[in-house]
Structures are given as structure tokens and as C-alpha cells.
Design an enzyme around this catalytic site. Sequence first.
Site, mmCIF file in Angstrom:
data_model
loop_
_atom_site.group_PDB
_atom_site.id
_atom_site.type_symbol
_atom_site.label_atom_id
_atom_site.label_comp_id
_atom_site.label_asym_id
_atom_site.label_seq_id
_atom_site.Cartn_x
_atom_site.Cartn_y
_atom_site.Cartn_z
ATOM 1 C CD GLU A 231 -0.651 4.432 1.928
ATOM 2 O OE1 GLU A 231 -0.957 3.268 2.206
ATOM 3 O OE2 GLU A 231 0.212 4.718 1.103
ATOM 4 C CD GLU B 18 6.873 2.392 0.026
ATOM 5 O OE1 GLU B 18 6.517 1.777 -0.989
ATOM 6 O OE2 GLU B 18 6.486 2.069 1.180
ATOM 7 C CG HIS C 159 3.098 4.757 -1.903
ATOM 8 N ND1 HIS C 159 4.248 4.570 -1.182
ATOM 9 C CD2 HIS C 159 2.152 3.994 -1.320
ATOM 10 C CE1 HIS C 159 4.000 3.713 -0.200
ATOM 11 N NE2 HIS C 159 2.743 3.352 -0.260
ATOM 12 C CG ASN D 201 1.329 -0.355 -2.965
ATOM 13 O OD1 ASN D 201 1.882 -0.912 -3.919
ATOM 14 N ND2 ASN D 201 1.759 0.785 -2.443
ATOM 15 N N GLY E 64 4.723 0.091 6.752
ATOM 16 C CA GLY E 64 5.726 -0.968 6.831
ATOM 17 C C GLY E 64 6.404 -1.066 8.185
ATOM 18 C CB SER F 63 1.086 -1.204 9.932
ATOM 19 O OG SER F 63 2.439 -0.887 9.622
ATOM 20 C CE LYS G 175 3.982 -0.485 0.203
ATOM 21 N NZ LYS G 175 4.464 0.126 1.440
#
Length: 245
Positions: free
Chosen positions: A162, A94, A92, A10, A168, A208, A12
Site C-alpha cells: 500500500e 496509519e 498498516h 479495511n 485515501g 484508492s 478503518k
Amino acid sequence: MSRKFFVGGNWKMNGDKKSLGELIETLNGGKVDANVVCGAPSIYLDFTRSKLDAKFGVAAQNCYKVPKGAFTGEISPAMIKDCGVNWVILGHSERRHVFGESDELIGQKTAHALENGLGVIACIGEKLDEREGGITEKVVFAQTKVIADNVKDWSKVVLAYEPVWAIGTGKTASPQQAQEVHEKLRAWLKTNVSEAVANSVRIIYGGSVTGATCKELASQKDVDGFLVGGASLKPEFIEIINAKA
Ligand code: 13P
């Protein structure tokens, strides 16, 4: 039943034609023994699909729930397919937590993407306060239910667990933490969908993942691959792709 190892990158909102072009060249030269899909920013989907070797799939990072219309800034599965791209990442964290997407919207997007022939990497995961509050299962089961209610053909779906606290942050879930949730998700699928789906759906881990952590995570029984953010922009991604090889 054997589940082919599946690794998504991904990217992003990162990269430009120069840096992504270099990354693509590196990936094209790599040995790949897994299903691999690279999630490019929408503006670079066409570019990525045209440069990336056919042994890799490409994914959009989001899409809307209808084919076309007055939805400024959105893209549809039809447009994604028109670029030769066959996958989309939906739900996701985010999208959920930065852009406020609801479970309901993610469900509608999932149904529309699948109906229009895209494969869906459907993301779920608990926040840190939810894990600390002991409600990880409750949260991921509720998110999975909304996705499951919108899926007819599970062969086109990969479930990505996730945990938000691991994304991150450099704080990877331990192999035991990942395995525990994956195993529970598989049991949920068995009870609420079917045994065949529970046995065949790939449940991948994201948060991560690095070259250093991928092998032990990949050795867990119910970890069928990864969804990788930061490390998917580096040559190290090849190592992660081949974590199981
Ligand atoms: P990181 O690998 O950068 O933690 O991102 C994970 C992720 O969000 C993949 O979708």
C-alpha cells in the site's frame, strides 16, 4: 502456481451498528468468487462476525504482541480468536505513521499473531518523498524483511503493498506501478525466503482501489487481490471482490 484472489476490506474507524449492519446485509447477498476478509473496528468484531455470512472472513485492524496484561486499550490475538475472528491487519501505514509503530513492533506483533493462529495481512509501502527520492524498493524490502524474520508459516500471511501516497487520496497507483513493485517483492521473497513461498504468497495492492480501477489492476500478473479502504464501505466492494471473476 495459482494464487486464489484475496480481497480485504479495511473499514478503518468508520461505521456504526446501523450502517455496518446494512453493509453486511448487502455483502451477504453478493456473489463472491475470492477469499474475502472484512476488517472491522475492534468494538464491532463480535457484531460483524455474528452477522456476516460464513463465506467472508473477518479481520481485526490491529492487535498487541502479548496474550494479556496491563496494556490499556489494546487487544490480543487470543481475544480476537475468542470472537470467532481469524485474521488481523498489521503494519498498516496509519499504524506506522499516525501512531508511530516501528518495524520492530510490527515484527513482534506478526510473530505473536501467527503463533496464536491468526492469519496476518501484513502491510508495507513507501511514502511520497521516498518514491520521489527513488528509494521505494529499499523501503519496502526493509519493511518486508522485518515481517519475514517473524514468519514461520507463510501460508497464513498475505502481503499488502500500500503506497502511502495512494491511501485515501483518490490517487491510485497505475497498474504498471503496482505490478512493478509486486514483481520486485516476489523476487525478494524468492531470494530471501524461498521460491515456493515467492510463488504461493498473495501480494495484494491497496490505495484508492475502486470499482473503476480494480479490473485493470487485477489483470496484472503479480497483483493477487486488494486491500480496500473507502470503497469497502460501499456496495461497490462486491464489484472489487469480483474484479478477477
Ligand atoms: P483507501 O482504499 O481508502 O485508499 O484505503 C486503502 C487502505 O488503507 C486499505 O488498508
